[in-house]
Design an enzyme around this catalytic site. Sequence first.
Site, PDB file in Angstrom:
ATOM      1  N   LEU A  16      -5.297 -36.810  -2.478  1.00 21.06           N
ATOM      2  CA  LEU A  16      -6.091 -37.696  -1.632  1.00 21.06           C
ATOM      3  C   LEU A  16      -6.949 -36.915  -0.635  1.00 21.06           C
ATOM      4  CD1 LEU A  16      -3.430 -40.450  -0.787  1.00 21.06           C
ATOM      5  CD2 LEU A  16      -5.281 -40.572  -2.466  1.00 21.06           C
ATOM      6  N   GLY A  17      -6.483 -35.752  -0.229  1.00 21.67           N
ATOM      7  CA  GLY A  17      -7.226 -34.957   0.734  1.00 21.67           C
ATOM      8  C   GLY A  17      -6.648 -33.559   0.831  1.00 21.67           C
ATOM      9  N   LYS A  18      -7.478 -32.633   1.336  1.00 24.02           N
ATOM     10  CA  LYS A  18      -7.010 -31.262   1.471  1.00 24.02           C
ATOM     11  C   LYS A  18      -7.693 -30.591   2.642  1.00 24.02           C
ATOM     12  CE  LYS A  18      -6.311 -26.981  -1.145  1.00 24.02           C
ATOM     13  NZ  LYS A  18      -6.501 -26.278  -2.439  1.00 24.02           N
ATOM     14  N   THR A  24      -2.793 -33.824   1.148  1.00 21.38           N
ATOM     15  CA  THR A  24      -2.214 -35.167   1.067  1.00 21.38           C
ATOM     16  C   THR A  24      -2.280 -35.633  -0.380  1.00 21.38           C
ATOM     17  OG1 THR A  24      -2.998 -35.650   3.303  1.00 21.38           O
ATOM     18  CG2 THR A  24      -2.316 -37.522   1.964  1.00 21.38           C
ATOM     19  N   LYS A  39       2.413 -36.029   2.610  1.00 19.92           N
ATOM     20  CA  LYS A  39       1.626 -35.069   3.389  1.00 19.92           C
ATOM     21  C   LYS A  39       2.382 -33.742   3.389  1.00 19.92           C
ATOM     22  CE  LYS A  39      -0.482 -36.435   7.105  1.00 19.92           C
ATOM     23  NZ  LYS A  39      -0.815 -36.986   8.442  1.00 19.92           N
ATOM     24  N   ASP A 139      -6.183 -39.732  17.787  1.00 18.08           N
ATOM     25  CA  ASP A 139      -7.254 -39.458  16.822  1.00 18.08           C
ATOM     26  C   ASP A 139      -7.721 -40.748  16.164  1.00 18.08           C
ATOM     27  OD1 ASP A 139      -9.067 -37.844  15.530  1.00 18.08           O
ATOM     28  OD2 ASP A 139      -7.702 -37.261  13.925  1.00 18.08           O
TER      29      ASP A 139
END
Length: 455
Positions: A16-18, A24, A39, A139
């Site tokens: 999903l993300g890096k 993730t 995560k 955040d």
Amino acid sequence: MTGKILAERYEVQRQLGKQTGRQTLLAHDLQTQKLVVIKQLFLGSDFEWQDLKLFEREAETLKALAHAAIPRYLDYLEIDEPDSKGFALVQTYVEGKTLEEHLRSGRTFSESDVKQLAKSLLEILHYLQKQNPPVIHRDLKPSNILLHSSSGHSVGQVYLVDFGSVQNQVAKCGGTITVVGTYGYMAPEQFGGRSVPASDLYGLGATLIYLVTGLHPSELSQQDLTIQFADRVKQLNPHLIDWLERMTEPSLSKRLSSAGEAWRALKNPRPIDKTPIPLQPQGSDIKLTKTSEFIEIVIPPQGLSFNLMALISAALPVNALYFRLLFSIYPWQFDHLPIHYFGVIILFILVTLSSPLVVIFLFALFRKVRLRIDRQQISCTNHLLGLRWNHSHSAPRQEISYLEIEEIDYNVSQVIIQAGNQKYRLGVKQGLSESEIEWLATELSQWLGFKFKIT
């Protein structure tokens, strides 16, 4: 990575993300048959202990939370593989698109949408702030807000995700300063490593400003750290604009302080003062500096104005009398002086400088007046040829009780700031015009947060 099974339970579906040192993943829980988010934090060459501290804090925070709009903690793993070592946090998967993705796809948000989002997110923040100790996300931004089952008439279910920057009120970072957050959505105090519940309100306000303008907050101009957006959203209700300005107020003392207060302010808007703010009068040389921490007014020398020339004319006889009296008291005989010649010159200069006429000239051509109010005190000082002295004694900022424009005579007035037993005056004695006095009174009124009165 796809198809890999972690901890003999979680089958990886996709990434999903890096980011550097972390990633993730979307995975399938073989026990519950549900999708989960994993995560991962890796112990690599760029690993920092502060990263692990935040990672563990996120896990502990999620474990203690139970809210339908916040991902739920499921598991915490240690990664010990030949090619990677680190830790993994497993949490529930939330289906949906982020606000950032909606904006990039060209979706626009109406005023009704913005209010729905504000209500949902304030409810989440209210829950976080009621924890003991209060939880601060730190955040809050469009990419950390998910919408599920969104339609044209409703924003759908709102979720707040990614608690990787979370802090609670007792989880301070010792003697170090840890700056976390995203530029444009971070409240000013976060740049100094400080976070309070109102810091999340700033992030929410900046996020909603992005929705109504279509521009990232960093792309909008700022004045004294205040985001300037009102001229781009004239179609919005003025009360909503006012509320967004209060949410993103740089000064903590002026910003809405809690989710509960913000929700009440949104439901019951305050009256809006539509009095236009006067601009600095044309030709005025006054230097005004305003930030969230202080306001400073520097009034330059007034120069030889018509009124001053009239005063000098009136002072000429007095000045002549002054010299006549001085020389009658000290009948110096310059042909039999007991002191050195240069001493006579110095003495003559000192006597000349002390004359009323010269004092008037010096004040008119070189004296500056500096009024400054910060979070601690109010002070007013005179500056003349390197010399500095107080116009009035300094007073604590909290003792300022009122601000007024006092009419001394027809078309002659002055600004008065009352602080305890002290009165600070700016007016004709400093060479100010009526328009300058009105302008300064309005600027002081706005910064201090209360209206001035005219007497």
